[in-house]
Design an enzyme around this catalytic site. Structure first.
Site, PDB file in Angstrom:
ATOM      1  N   GLU A   1       0.844  -1.204   0.000  1.00 33.60           N
ATOM      2  CA  GLU A   1       0.000   0.000   0.000  1.00 33.60           C
ATOM      3  C   GLU A   1       0.878   1.253   0.000  1.00 33.60           C
ATOM      4  O   GLU A   1       1.249   1.765   1.066  1.00 33.60           O
ATOM      5  CB  GLU A   1      -0.939   0.000   1.214  1.00 33.60           C
ATOM      6  CG  GLU A   1      -2.021  -1.067   1.153  1.00 33.60           C
ATOM      7  CD  GLU A   1      -2.985  -0.986   2.336  1.00 33.60           C
ATOM      8  OE1 GLU A   1      -2.669  -0.294   3.328  1.00 33.60           O
ATOM      9  OE2 GLU A   1      -4.055  -1.620   2.267  1.00 33.60           O
TER      10      GLU A   1
ATOM     11  N   GLU B   1      -6.078  -7.427  -1.179  1.00 30.53           N
ATOM     12  CA  GLU B   1      -6.492  -7.255   0.214  1.00 30.53           C
ATOM     13  C   GLU B   1      -7.783  -6.455   0.281  1.00 30.53           C
ATOM     14  O   GLU B   1      -7.932  -5.438  -0.403  1.00 30.53           O
ATOM     15  CB  GLU B   1      -5.395  -6.547   1.017  1.00 30.53           C
ATOM     16  CG  GLU B   1      -5.751  -6.297   2.477  1.00 30.53           C
ATOM     17  CD  GLU B   1      -4.671  -5.507   3.204  1.00 30.53           C
ATOM     18  OE1 GLU B   1      -3.468  -5.797   2.980  1.00 30.53           O
ATOM     19  OE2 GLU B   1      -5.014  -4.585   3.976  1.00 30.53           O
TER      20      GLU B   1
END
Length: 694
Positions: free
Chosen positions: A187, A275
């Site tokens: 991320e 995710e």
């Protein structure tokens, strides 16, 4: 590339195996259990915006779960086990798991330090946990995302604990396995401006990604690589407008229930949802109220992923005390946690989110319940039983029954040492092969008849009359020398066993055969093999003339003592001649009834000592990396049988030898690790492991 320099006799190989030198290895690259996702889909590729199977050339949607931070040793890393992966594949029917390598990430835009002890190199606990998940996924035949779980990867590129070195290591070690998917940046937080920074963050990500992709492609040209997108992998627009060059590259999209951009899933971009969660992004608060977890809001995300063929992994397999955990919270290092790390979860073990997602996975992945087959085989004369199909981690009992005149040497399990217990008990949590190895009964116990690196067993050098000598292990053989020589042959001698408390037992009225291989070092010399009671010789003392080439020798004698001799030992006299010598492959065994019956106290019977003429051209098999080169005596019939790591026969070749060499090519087999068994004139002769590369 590992190459076998010379053929190891079966006795020698098994000493290595049962001493733990030869370890069990992964199945060969490309192998997968029948009916598993990898068996059905094989190598994956990116075509347009879809993941496509090279076997079917049809789009594939992978669905599964993500483990939590590997760095959290309280509630996340404990579940990085083979049994948990096996349970997820068996009961939850996942086609995919994600291993989240806990990397230290301290971006300048807030405190995002991950939990626990961070990754510090490929030998640390984080990397080892990730490898356990990778190898369990390979054994189960499912796909596995290897995730550099960081918000700041662009500043963690280089060094021994950097992303480049980690992915170089993983792509090299698991080269050729289609199971692996690389997620090189979890991320990114290279900008605090969300999706509106003018492409600056994406340019930073691209620079980082190009370096890591280049590193991976040096080892792995085929497997999918997933690249994170700006601002917690939520902003895919810049990636769509400025994609990375190369094949089999995808882009990440992450979401939680406080996010509202499911329309991005329909973009014309190869997106992988590596995710997402049934909670807010901080791990707390449900998208809906239990037991209707998710509600209509999350349903829109699932509908969008399914309609757009987007593969996904949900966060997270853990017992953290937060809403995102798929298991109920338990105390770290407790007996409850120890039980959960073995899989076999009950409905009461699951959180509301775990119950919801298990049902979702089982409905989507409509594969039949898996079984795990134990394939049995044998080497030598005997019988084996107890194999067949098992359910997840079902216990098994494998039994070996030696044939007449045989004994069980031990088990080979999945290509590695399985011990010598009979019966052999364990649990079948994945496909398994087990081979019982039977040897002729031998008066010298296995492990002491053939020499291995660093061990002489019960052999030792004995001296008398001023003699002195030593023995060392060199190239898996016993190398013997004398430093002081007496006039008697027994002034320096090699003996087995070393004390009267450990003796051979010889039976009255039996004939015995002693076989060994030996050579001199530097110049020819003589040795004298003798079988004795503690105070009496049981055979004549005929000498053997050694030459500088390894030769096979044998001698036979009748045991004509009046009763069983329980205090016998074997000795090689060499103390009256200078020069060193080498010995290996010693075997003493009964070959039937004595040829003549002596009287009480008669220990001196005729004995022959000679070269083994039948092996004047000893059989040899040398693997050169691509083929086997066989050599043997005129008219000998050799069989080469090649097994993959699942125990399946992949190749069989019969060759009639001519005294020269013959080549057996493996050019039709894919790269991988194989077990090879040899037969000579219809009888088992040897067994080895080879690595075939392309």
């Amino acid at each position: 590339m590992r190459r076998t320099k010379h053929f190891l006799p079966l006795t020698m190989l098994l000493v290595f195996m049962f001493a733990g030198v030869l370890l069990a290895q992964l199945p060969a690259p490309g192998w997968a259990p029948t009916g598993s996702p990898v068996a059905d889909y094989g190598q994956l590729k990116v075509v347009g915006r879809n993941i496509v199977s090279e076997k079917t050339n049809q789009p594939v949607t992978l669905r599964g779960v993500s483990f939590g931070w590997s760095s959290n040793t309280d509630h996340e890393r404990p579940y990085y086990t083979k049994r948990v992966v096996g349970w997820l594949a068996y009961d939850w029917k996942v086609t995919l798991v994600r291993a989240a390598l806990g990397v230290s990430d301290k971006p300048p835009h807030g405190a995002h330090q991950g939990p626990g002890t961070m990754y510090s190199g490929t030998n640390d606990g984080n990397a080892q946990a990730v490898e356990r998940v990778i190898e369990a996924a390979i054994e189960q035949g499912i796909y596995v995302i290897v995730d550099w779980h960081s918000h700041n990867a662009h500043s963690e590129l280089d060094g021994t604990n950097g992303a480049s070195e980690f992915f170089r290591y993983i792509s090299g070690k698991y080269k050729g396995y289609p199971n692996i998917i690389y997620e090189i940046y979890n991320e990114p937080l290279c900008s605090s401006w969300g999706c509106s920074d003018g492409g600056a963050c994406w340019n930073t990500i691209r620079t980082y990604a190009n370096r890591v992709i280049s590193t991976i492609r040096q080892n792995d040209p085929n497997n999918i690589i997933v690249v994170g997108t700006p601002y917690y992998s939520q902003c895919t627009g810049d990636a769509m407008n400025n994609q990375i060059s190369g094949t089999n590259i995808m882009y990440t999209l992450h979401f939680y229930c406080n996010h509202n951009f499911s329309d991005r899933l329909s973009a014309n971009l190869p997106i992988f949802v590596t995710e997402f969660g049934l909670s807010n992004a901080d791990g707390n608060n449900w998208c809906g109220s239990a037991p209707t977890v998710g509600g209509s809001y999350m349903s829109s995300w699932f509908d969008a992923m399914e309609s757009n063929n987007r593969s996904w992994a949900i966060w997270q397999v853990s017992t953290r005390n937060e809403s995102s955990a798929l298991l109920k919270s338990v105390t770290a290092q407790s007996t409850d946690q120890a039980r959960l790390t073995n899989g076999n979860w009950t409905a009461n073990d699951l959180s509301s989110g775990g119950t919801f997602i298990r049902d979702k996975l089982r409905r989507a992945n409509t594969r039949p319940d898996r079984t795990f087959t134990i394939t049995l085989d044998k080497i030598g004369d005997g019988a084996v039983s107890g194999g067949g199909a098992k359910t997840f981690c079902q216990t098994y009992t494998l039994s070996a029954t030696p044939g007449s005149g045989m004994r069980l040497e031990g088990w080979i399990v999945n290509g590695g040492p399985g011990g010598s217990t009979n019966p052999l008990n364990g649990e079948a949590c994945s496909e398994m092969s087990a081979t019982a190895v039977f040897f002729p009964t031998n008066m010298i116990a296995a492990g002491f008849s053939t020499f291995t690196t660093g061990s002489l067993g019960q052999w030792s050098v004995k001296t008398a009359s001023g003699g002195a000598g030593s023995v060392i292990i060199n190239n898996m053989e016993a190398a013997i020398s004398a430093t002081n020589y007496g006039t008697a042959r027994n002034s320096v001698r090699l003996e087995y066993p070393t004390s009267s408390g450990q003796s051979l037992t010889l039976t009255q009225g039996q004939r015995y055969r002693l076989e060994f291989r030996a050579k001199s070092i530097g110049a020819d010399r003589k040795i004298t093999p003798v079988v004795l009671e503690r105070n009496n010789r049981l055979n004549d003392t005929a000498s053997v003339q050694l030459i500088t080439e390894m030769r096979d020798y044998w001698m036979e004698f009748d045991m004509t003592a009046a009763t069983v001799t329980t205090n016998a030992f074997l000795s090689f006299y060499y103390g009256n001649e200078q020069g060193s010598w080498v010995i290996d492959d010693i075997n003493l065994r009964s070959i039937g009834a004595a040829t003549s019956q002596g009287t009480t106290g008669n220990y001196r019977d005729p004995v022959s000592v000679s070269h083994a003429a039948a092996r004047a051209v000893p059989f040899r098999a040398v693997f050169n990396g691509k083929a086997f080169v066989l050599a043997g005596s005129m008219g000998q019939r050799a069989e080469v049988q090649v097994f993959d790591m699942a125990g399946r026969v992949r190749f069989t070749k019969n060759v009639t030898l001519s005294g020269g060499s013959a080549k057996v090519s493996l050019d039709r087999l894919p790269a991988g690790i194989y077990t090879v068994r040899y037969k000579l004139d219809g009888k088992a002769f040897g067994h080895e492991r080879v690595m075939l590369e392309r």
